[in-house]
Design an enzyme around this catalytic site. Structure first.
Site, mmCIF file in Angstrom:
data_model
loop_
_atom_site.group_PDB
_atom_site.id
_atom_site.type_symbol
_atom_site.label_atom_id
_atom_site.label_comp_id
_atom_site.label_asym_id
_atom_site.label_seq_id
_atom_site.Cartn_x
_atom_site.Cartn_y
_atom_site.Cartn_z
ATOM 1 N N SER A 232 0.869 -1.180 0.000
ATOM 2 C CA SER A 232 0.000 0.000 0.000
ATOM 3 C C SER A 232 0.901 1.225 0.000
ATOM 4 O O SER A 232 1.808 1.314 0.829
ATOM 5 C CB SER A 232 -0.872 0.020 1.257
ATOM 6 O OG SER A 232 -1.715 -1.091 1.266
ATOM 7 N N THR B 107 1.320 3.974 1.357
ATOM 8 C CA THR B 107 1.014 4.898 2.454
ATOM 9 C C THR B 107 2.285 5.315 3.181
ATOM 10 O O THR B 107 2.225 5.923 4.243
ATOM 11 C CB THR B 107 0.053 4.233 3.459
ATOM 12 O OG1 THR B 107 0.630 2.982 3.857
ATOM 13 C CG2 THR B 107 -1.315 3.972 2.841
ATOM 14 N N ALA C 7 7.087 -0.601 11.345
ATOM 15 C CA ALA C 7 5.950 0.141 10.809
ATOM 16 C C ALA C 7 6.509 1.186 9.867
ATOM 17 O O ALA C 7 7.706 1.489 9.896
ATOM 18 C CB ALA C 7 5.173 0.798 11.936
ATOM 19 N N LYS C 8 5.618 1.734 9.042
ATOM 20 C CA LYS C 8 6.107 2.692 8.045
ATOM 21 C C LYS C 8 6.713 3.932 8.702
ATOM 22 O O LYS C 8 7.484 4.649 8.103
ATOM 23 C CB LYS C 8 4.969 3.062 7.105
ATOM 24 C CG LYS C 8 4.702 1.902 6.146
ATOM 25 C CD LYS C 8 3.771 2.239 5.034
ATOM 26 C CE LYS C 8 3.758 1.103 4.014
ATOM 27 N NZ LYS C 8 2.442 0.691 3.598
ATOM 28 N N ARG C 9 6.352 4.173 9.983
ATOM 29 C CA ARG C 9 6.909 5.369 10.632
ATOM 30 C C ARG C 9 8.359 5.169 11.103
ATOM 31 O O ARG C 9 9.007 6.116 11.515
ATOM 32 C CB ARG C 9 6.021 5.802 11.797
ATOM 33 C CG ARG C 9 5.839 4.727 12.824
ATOM 34 C CD ARG C 9 4.834 5.118 13.900
ATOM 35 N NE ARG C 9 4.574 3.988 14.747
ATOM 36 C CZ ARG C 9 3.710 3.025 14.473
ATOM 37 N NH1 ARG C 9 2.989 3.099 13.388
ATOM 38 N NH2 ARG C 9 3.550 2.007 15.276
#
Ligand code: GLU
Length: 274
Positions: free
Chosen positions: A10, A12, A249-251
């Protein structure tokens, strides 16, 4: 037998090491089997997806040495197909409108009889007069798959739903996920519905993804049976954890493929880290 797998990120955020592992695992498996890797952009959540992240996915995968077979499938370009599948399920009485808020769903789960699958919501359609009132007030709702109706529709076949993964033959237990959301008012397809349809439409024979989605396979097999789709084989791989032992996580900016590259790492270094 032909071997078709896919990587389905995704857009994001930037790809991190966990995504790199997933993509490399799928790519290597396709190479070893003389098969193909497809790329699917899961961009249903328009509010969170950004074109620059999609561009970064192509760039990072290419840098990693991953090759995929064109065309890339973008879920946002196939809303109509998801809508048709949803309508089929609705027309067969297999889905119902759920007007509960997130909080109300959580409360219903908490007060469910002991023994009900944890975190699995089960509900039913409202009486039609109440539903009509709520609709006329413009209240938001989600379409949920009714496990009760699905079981009735499939009869004995429901009890023998199964799939194969790296552990062997697995008896599917869709109850684990409860009555999942298939679509929302502002969001015409859920991950589950879109991903099952896309895997079938793209001719995917082997779904390779992280073990965080192991449970989802139990539901996906049911959706395949209801929509008359082939069940692919599944392979769930371990998750890549950060230094804190938690999944990435993407962060986590430091573990993105991008930041590793900028810090001078080579694709071989990334493989070695995994
Ligand atoms: N889009 C999902 C993710 O990024 C992948 C889902 C799948 O592989 O089925 O986690």
């Amino acid at each position: 037998m032909s071997f078709v797998t896919r990587f389905a990120p995704s857009p994001t955020g930037y790809l991190h090491l966990g995504h790199a592992f997933s993509a490399l695992t799928a790519f290597d498996a396709a190479q070893a089997a003389g098969g193909r890797l497809l790329l699917r952009i899961e961009d249903l959540d328009r509010g969170r997806c950004r074109p620059e992240y999609e561009a970064a996915i192509f760039e990072d995968l290419t840098w990693l040495g991953i090759k995929w077979t064109e065309p890339v499938r973008r879920q946002s370009e196939h809303m109509h197909e998801y809508q048709v599948a949803l309508n089929t399920l609705i027309a067969r009485g297999l889905a119902y409108r759920c007007f509960r808020t997130r909080k109300e769903v959580a409360e219903a789960i908490a007060s469910a009889p002991h023994g009900a699958a944890e975190e699995a919501f089960r509900g039913e359609a409202l009486p039609s007069a109440e539903e009509a009132t709520r609709l006329s007030r413009g209240e938001a709702f989600a379409w949920r798959l009714s496990l009760t109706r699905a079981r009735a529709a499939l009869g004995d076949a429901f009890e023998t739903l199964n799939f194969e993964d790296e552990t062997g033959a697995v008896r599917a237990e869709p109850e684990r996920l409860g009555d999942v959301v298939l679509a929302r008012k502002d969001f015409p397809a859920s991950y589950h519905l879109a991903s099952v349809l896309d895997d079938a439409l793209q001719g995917v024979t082997h779904v390779i993804r992280g073990e965080d989605l192991r449970e989802a396979a139990h539901l996906h097999v049911l959706l395949q049976a209801l929509l008359n789709l082939q069940t692919p084989r599944y392979r769930h791989h371990r998750l890549i954890l950060g230094d804190d032992g938690k999944r990435l996580a993407k962060r986590d900016a430091a573990s993105t493929v991008r930041s590793l590259r900028q810090a001078g790492a080579t694709p071989a270094d990334v493989r070695a880290m995994l």
